[in-house]
Design an enzyme around this catalytic site. Sequence first.
Site, PDB file in Angstrom:
ATOM      1  N   HIS A 154      48.580  41.271  31.336  1.00  0.00           N
ATOM      2  CA  HIS A 154      48.428  40.896  32.746  1.00  0.00           C
ATOM      3  C   HIS A 154      47.464  39.710  32.883  1.00  0.00           C
ATOM      4  O   HIS A 154      47.768  38.716  33.559  1.00  0.00           O
ATOM      5  CB  HIS A 154      47.903  42.117  33.526  1.00  0.00           C
ATOM      6  CG  HIS A 154      47.552  41.836  34.950  1.00  0.00           C
ATOM      7  ND1 HIS A 154      48.329  42.243  36.012  1.00  0.00           N
ATOM      8  CD2 HIS A 154      46.487  41.200  35.512  1.00  0.00           C
ATOM      9  CE1 HIS A 154      47.770  41.867  37.146  1.00  0.00           C
ATOM     10  NE2 HIS A 154      46.646  41.236  36.874  1.00  0.00           N
ATOM     11  N   GLU A 155      46.312  39.817  32.218  1.00  0.00           N
ATOM     12  CA  GLU A 155      45.324  38.740  32.318  1.00  0.00           C
ATOM     13  C   GLU A 155      45.760  37.493  31.550  1.00  0.00           C
ATOM     14  O   GLU A 155      45.432  36.371  31.935  1.00  0.00           O
ATOM     15  CB  GLU A 155      43.957  39.223  31.812  1.00  0.00           C
ATOM     16  CG  GLU A 155      43.386  40.411  32.560  1.00  0.00           C
ATOM     17  CD  GLU A 155      43.169  40.140  34.040  1.00  0.00           C
ATOM     18  OE1 GLU A 155      43.001  38.963  34.420  1.00  0.00           O
ATOM     19  OE2 GLU A 155      43.173  41.109  34.823  1.00  0.00           O
ATOM     20  N   HIS A 158      47.642  35.226  33.790  1.00  0.00           N
ATOM     21  CA  HIS A 158      46.746  34.371  34.582  1.00  0.00           C
ATOM     22  C   HIS A 158      46.282  33.185  33.752  1.00  0.00           C
ATOM     23  O   HIS A 158      46.349  32.033  34.175  1.00  0.00           O
ATOM     24  CB  HIS A 158      45.490  35.159  34.992  1.00  0.00           C
ATOM     25  CG  HIS A 158      45.687  36.161  36.078  1.00  0.00           C
ATOM     26  ND1 HIS A 158      46.194  35.840  37.311  1.00  0.00           N
ATOM     27  CD2 HIS A 158      45.418  37.485  36.124  1.00  0.00           C
ATOM     28  CE1 HIS A 158      46.226  36.917  38.072  1.00  0.00           C
ATOM     29  NE2 HIS A 158      45.762  37.937  37.371  1.00  0.00           N
ATOM     30  N   ASP A 165      47.896  37.465  41.098  1.00  0.00           N
ATOM     31  CA  ASP A 165      48.135  38.888  41.285  1.00  0.00           C
ATOM     32  C   ASP A 165      49.136  39.143  42.404  1.00  0.00           C
ATOM     33  O   ASP A 165      49.207  38.401  43.387  1.00  0.00           O
ATOM     34  CB  ASP A 165      46.830  39.613  41.613  1.00  0.00           C
ATOM     35  CG  ASP A 165      45.878  39.632  40.429  1.00  0.00           C
ATOM     36  OD1 ASP A 165      46.348  39.808  39.294  1.00  0.00           O
ATOM     37  OD2 ASP A 165      44.656  39.467  40.640  1.00  0.00           O
TER      38      ASP A 165
END
Length: 916
Positions: A154-155, A158, A165
């Site tokens: 998930h990170e 980014h 998000d």
Amino acid sequence: MGLFRSFVFLLALYLLQGSNTSLVRLDNNGYEGIIIAIDPAVPEDETLIQQIKDMVTAASTYLFEATEKRFFKNVSILIPENWKNITQYKRPKHESYKHPDVLVSPPTLPGRDEPYTKQFTACEEKGEYIHFTPDFVLGKKQNEFGPSSRLFVHEWAHHRWGVFDEYNDDEPFYSANTKKIEATRCSTGITGINRVYKCQGNSCVTKRCKTDSKTNLYEKDCQFFPDTYQTEKTSIMFMQGIDSVAEFCNNKTHNREAPSLQNKMCNFRSTWEVISNSEDFRNTVVMVAPPPPPVFSLLKISERIVCLVLHKSGSMAGSNRLNRMNQAAKHFLLQTVENGSWVGMVHFDNRADTKSNLIQIISSNERRQLLKSLPTVASGGTSICSGIKSGFQVIRKNYSQIDGSEIVLLTDGEDSSANTCIDEVKQSGAIIHFIALGPNADKAVIKMSNVTGGEHFYASDEAQNNGLIDAFAALASGNTDASQQSLQLESKGLKLDSTDWMNGTVIIDSTVGKDTFFLITWNQELPVISLLDPTGNSVGNFTVDPPSKMAYLSIPGTTKVGVWAYSLQANAKEETLTITVNSVANSSVPPITVNAKMNKDTNSFPSPMIVYAEILQGYIPILGANVTAFIESNTGKTEVLELLDNGAGADSFKNDGVYSRYFTTYKENDRYSLKVRAHGGENAVMRNLWHPLNRAAYIPGWVVDGNIKGNPPRPEIDENTQTNLESFTRIASGGAFVVSDVPNLPSSTDVFPPTQITDLKATSDEDEISLTWTAPGDDFDVGKVRKYIIRISGSILDLRDNFDDALQVNTTYLLPNEANSKETFTFKPGNISEENATHICIAIQSVDKSNLTSRVSNIAQAALFVPQAEYIPDEIHPDPTPDKNPPKSGLSISTLVVLVVGTVIIVSLILSITIC
């Protein structure tokens, strides 16, 4: 300051020049060069290393399935210098704390273990780094955030691809076109219930959520609790901890209604649309077998090794260059380079001479010894490779390998043979920092700096800009604790006539004040120097160095906190005086730091540049400072910009401690350097103790068999606990960049449109809709636009893709304000008779005096109804695929009356549009 008393010093991170601080590359679908750095403040724990390995290994498999066969190929783990030595630990090469992809560090505040990605640029642009706490990596926060391996992916999205998000802590609920209140999420196929869940001791109470009369949404204490059993596969950017979630939202599953950061920042594109458009997905290698496990390298930071490679050819005799180089090098040796470092020195012209083998700096004696080795005569030609190779030889006399050592190369000349040693430099394992002095310094060396993870700076021949001293001052080690680093508090220069004065003040705040150093330079005659401490007492005893035309004062121990006043009087005509002030961090609290950079190393006309400056105390953002950028061309011309943290124009997020501004006033093909000055006035600046942006979704609990199984409440900081800071000043060098392809246009030519409005907000009150936004400028965020075009639609996508065809609101009486002012506007949407009309979507375009138009703004939505709260039964039953089957009967408006305050326009038309 009491919150910080128990803090161990956090590592001071420096932003590298350029849009990407990472050294990661993609080779045959595998990511190489990933750096995971353990902060020196983390207590030694070998278990942490194994947990990092396990996290990345599991994450690689999860990433492989989610991204069409991308995986983690090799990873370097940086071990702090204060951990014990183990045979398997190797010395780093180009890897350092200056460009980590993941930083494992203590929490921002005690108890705040939320993972987050430092990300302050636009959609599709890479983030700075991922922040994990030791407890998170050790698996102690799995209930609250899900498995560390899944959250790493998930990170990573980014950090690598610049997506955002699909939740929003500031807007956790929204009014859906189903006329219900929905949790902000993607996709809406994720099921759950909205409840207030509070525990006191062992007793927990569940309550239904109440609506707020002002927002018509749920009150602040309402939370979304997902069902523990799900079948929905999307999305990793919402709640990757759900077992069934294994994909990113795509065009078909994306929820465009929700006020998620992804929708706001990426123009309603799904995360997969953004990710698949990145450079990583332009070439895909077909893979059938599962990916190989990642290969890990354990690299331990050790003492700093640096060799100064200084140019002394005949060209250095002009424009006072040799003397200015010596002034800057002396500042580096006396103040910047840290105790415990090993330093050597090489001079070069058309050949190279070793002037000092490596000396470990233990006291001022070694520093003074190195000062004697600086060049005194300029003559000969230019052989950059000879200088670099001699620097390597100096290092090899003490070390069999030169991995991780640093070469600080200064040159003012061109060298056609500089390219011949680039491969050797790249293979050496050394880091090359490049300082270019004057307009003719060889550009080929920039490549050496880039491929080795080094920094590069330009300094013009205009001494009053102090660029050369600033460049050397910026070369503090990124691998040392903040308590050992010298921070720059002042850097200023002026051209003066005889008897003229240069006056100013320097603030010594309580986070610095150790080993404070004042440096004065001149071109012709020793000036009159007056320095007063905060009590008004005169401070003298400057050491005067007539040959180098400099005087300096080193104050041992801790300096008095407060405002120091200086006055310098010129003793010659056309004199140039400069002052530089540095101070080391006070060990009781983390220091306030400023980091600066441009969004690109190179730029082509007419693309704008963006200046960024980040102000932190530890990892906590500092708000309310006055931040000014000075951008100097190679010819010595300086542009001044005020940077803003207002969440508009070039600034992506309001109040995140990152101050930004567009730079568009370049007039010629040139090399430029950046310097930033930050000033915080007492009672005007404060720490942002609120949650960081892009923090991982906190799972408040799960719905199991219809009942909530809650997690411990998320630690929060009340906004009312914000405390003001004392006054401070900081100077930061942001390195160098190049602008090319600038045409020879008349000065009146307007080539830059207004900036896009990104903070448009809409609120509805009965029959009126109120809009607010930050005014753009004639040239991006400078000046004033001529007019605004406001259009409305019932469809987000229609308004985004066909703005010119949407219904226009009368803005005759809307007069634009100066850039960065707050704009407000109210209008009445009129009579909408259809019962299924739920929302109006609104967007703005601005027009400047040359009829250049901005990009269409973000799209704001206003509800035309009071949404329904949940009803019995408790379960939410949203449409899992809102975009697959839009309503067949769109909003049919036979007569829409648009009422602008004070004006009525009747528009008769027949429209058939999808409900917003």
